[in-house]
Design a protein around this motif. Structure first.
Motif, PDB file in Angstrom:
ATOM      1  N   UNK A 156       0.826  -1.210   0.000  1.00 20.48           N
ATOM      2  CA  UNK A 156       0.000   0.000   0.000  1.00 20.48           C
ATOM      3  C   UNK A 156       0.861   1.261   0.000  1.00 20.48           C
ATOM      4  N   UNK A 157       1.993   1.226   0.708  1.00 19.90           N
ATOM      5  CA  UNK A 157       2.866   2.399   0.740  1.00 19.90           C
ATOM      6  C   UNK A 157       3.437   2.702  -0.647  1.00 19.90           C
ATOM      7  N   UNK A 158       3.999   1.686  -1.310  1.00 19.41           N
ATOM      8  CA  UNK A 158       4.592   1.925  -2.617  1.00 19.41           C
ATOM      9  C   UNK A 158       3.530   2.227  -3.681  1.00 19.41           C
ATOM     10  N   UNK A 159       2.380   1.600  -3.574  1.00 21.05           N
ATOM     11  CA  UNK A 159       1.300   1.914  -4.529  1.00 21.05           C
ATOM     12  C   UNK A 159       0.839   3.360  -4.369  1.00 21.05           C
ATOM     13  N   UNK A 160       0.708   3.806  -3.119  1.00 23.16           N
ATOM     14  CA  UNK A 160       0.336   5.198  -2.894  1.00 23.16           C
ATOM     15  C   UNK A 160       1.395   6.167  -3.397  1.00 23.16           C
ATOM     16  N   UNK A 161       2.669   5.793  -3.245  1.00 21.25           N
ATOM     17  CA  UNK A 161       3.741   6.664  -3.725  1.00 21.25           C
ATOM     18  C   UNK A 161       3.709   6.800  -5.253  1.00 21.25           C
ATOM     19  N   UNK A 162       3.560   5.667  -5.947  1.00 19.13           N
ATOM     20  CA  UNK A 162       3.532   5.698  -7.414  1.00 19.13           C
ATOM     21  C   UNK A 162       2.316   6.470  -7.926  1.00 19.13           C
ATOM     22  N   UNK A 163       1.158   6.222  -7.316  1.00 24.15           N
ATOM     23  CA  UNK A 163      -0.045   6.919  -7.759  1.00 24.15           C
ATOM     24  C   UNK A 163       0.036   8.416  -7.457  1.00 24.15           C
ATOM     25  N   UNK A 164       0.652   8.766  -6.327  1.00 21.20           N
ATOM     26  CA  UNK A 164       0.804  10.189  -6.012  1.00 21.20           C
ATOM     27  C   UNK A 164       1.710  10.901  -7.001  1.00 21.20           C
ATOM     28  N   UNK A 165       2.818  10.260  -7.390  1.00 18.19           N
ATOM     29  CA  UNK A 165       3.708  10.863  -8.393  1.00 18.19           C
ATOM     30  C   UNK A 165       2.999  11.002  -9.735  1.00 18.19           C
ATOM     31  N   UNK A 166       2.258   9.950 -10.118  1.00 16.05           N
ATOM     32  CA  UNK A 166       1.504  10.026 -11.385  1.00 16.05           C
ATOM     33  C   UNK A 166       0.463  11.136 -11.335  1.00 16.05           C
ATOM     34  N   UNK A 167      -0.199  11.316 -10.200  1.00 17.09           N
ATOM     35  CA  UNK A 167      -1.190  12.383 -10.076  1.00 17.09           C
ATOM     36  C   UNK A 167      -0.544  13.757 -10.214  1.00 17.09           C
ATOM     37  N   UNK A 168       0.652  13.934  -9.649  1.00 18.24           N
ATOM     38  CA  UNK A 168       1.335  15.223  -9.765  1.00 18.24           C
ATOM     39  C   UNK A 168       1.738  15.493 -11.206  1.00 18.24           C
ATOM     40  N   UNK A 169       2.269  14.480 -11.897  1.00 19.28           N
ATOM     41  CA  UNK A 169       2.696  14.667 -13.295  1.00 19.28           C
ATOM     42  C   UNK A 169       1.495  14.993 -14.190  1.00 19.28           C
TER      43      UNK A 169
END
Length: 219
Positions: A156-169
Motif C-alpha cells: 500500500x505504501x509503494x502503490x500510494x507513492x507511485x499513484x501520487x507521483x503520477x497524479x502530480x505529473x
C-alpha cells in the motif's frame, strides 16, 4: 309609353345617337380582317407588351445609363460590423480527470489498506516480543508473526507513492495544456497532502493495534 315610330313630343330631349361602328379596312379577297384583342392576350401574329411571340426578338431589360445598379457579388459587410465568433473545439479533460483519480486513490484507498495491515501488525507484535528470547529481539524476528500484514502495508505504501507521483505529473500537464485545469489543481493539492495522511493513519492504526495486543496479553 310613346311609340318609337312617332316623333317625340314638344320639348322632349331626343336620346343620344349610338356611336358609329369602327370601320375595318377592306382586306384582300377571301381573307378575314383581324379582330381586336383584349390587353394582355397575345394571339398569333399580334405582339403584346411584356411578352415575346415566335419570331420576335427578346426585349432589352438593361438599365438605362445613370440608373442605380446592384454591385456584382452582392453587398459586402462593413468592416466594423459584428461577426459571430467561431467556436473553437473544447480540449479534452481526460488528463485532469485521470490526475484527480490517481490522487484520490493514493490518498484514500491506500491509507485504508495500510490501516488494516498496521493494526494487525501492532496487535501481534507484543505477543511476539514476549515469546521470543532477549537475544532474538531483532526487527525481522519480531515482525515474523505478522509477515503477511507487513507485506500488505509495504504494498500500500509503494502503490500510494507511485499513484501520487503520477497524479502530480498528470496534474501539471492538465494545468499547462488546459485539459481540465480544475481537476489538475485539485489533484496536486490532494497528492501533496496524501503522504501525511498515509503516515498519520498508519501510525494511529499501529498504535491502536499494539494497545489492543498488550491488553489481550496481560488480561
Amino acid at each position: 309609353m310613346t311609340d318609337p315610330q312617332l316623333p317625340p313630343p314638344y320639348g322632349a330631349v331626343p336620346p343620344p345617337a349610338a356611336p358609329p361602328a369602327p370601320s375595318v379596312p377592306p382586306g384582300p379577297a377571301g381573307t378575314v380582317p383581324p379582330v381586336p384583342r383584349a390587353p394582355g392576350f397575345a394571339a398569333p401574329g399580334y405582339a403584346t407588351p411584356g411578352y415575346t411571340t415566335p419570331g420576335q426578338a427578346a426585349p432589352d431589360y438593361t438599365a438605362p445609363p445613370g440608373a442605380y445598379q446592384v454591385p456584382v457579388g452582392g453587398y459586402s459587410t462593413p468592416g466594423g460590423a459584428y461577426a459571430v465568433p467561431e467556436t473553437a473545439p473544447q480540449p479534452s479533460k481526460l488528463t485532469g480527470v485521470l490526475s484527480l483519480v490517481f490522487a484520490l486513490v493514493a490518498t484514500v484507498v491506500t491509507p485504508i489498506v495500510a490501516a488494516f495491515a498496521s493494526y494487525e501488525v501492532g496487535r501481534r507484535v507484543p505477543e511476539a516480543i514476549v515469546r521470543l528470547n532477549s537475544d532474538d529481539l531483532s526487527s525481522l524476528s519480531v515482525l515474523s508473526p505478522a509477515r503477511d500484514q507487513v507485506l500488505w502495508a509495504e504494498i500500500s505504501f509503494w502503490a500510494g507513492t507511485i499513484l501520487g507521483i503520477a497524479a502530480i505529473v498528470f496534474g501539471i500537464i492538465a494545468i499547462a495544456r488546459k485539459r481540465g485545469r480544475g481537476q489538475g489543481i485539485g489533484a496536486l493539492v490532494v497528492a501533496v497532502v496524501g503522504p501525511a495522511i498515509f503516515l498519520f493513519v498508519a501510525g494511529v492504526a499501529l498504535g491502536a493495534g499494539a494497545a489492543a495486543g498488550g491488553v489481550g496479553l496481560y488480561s
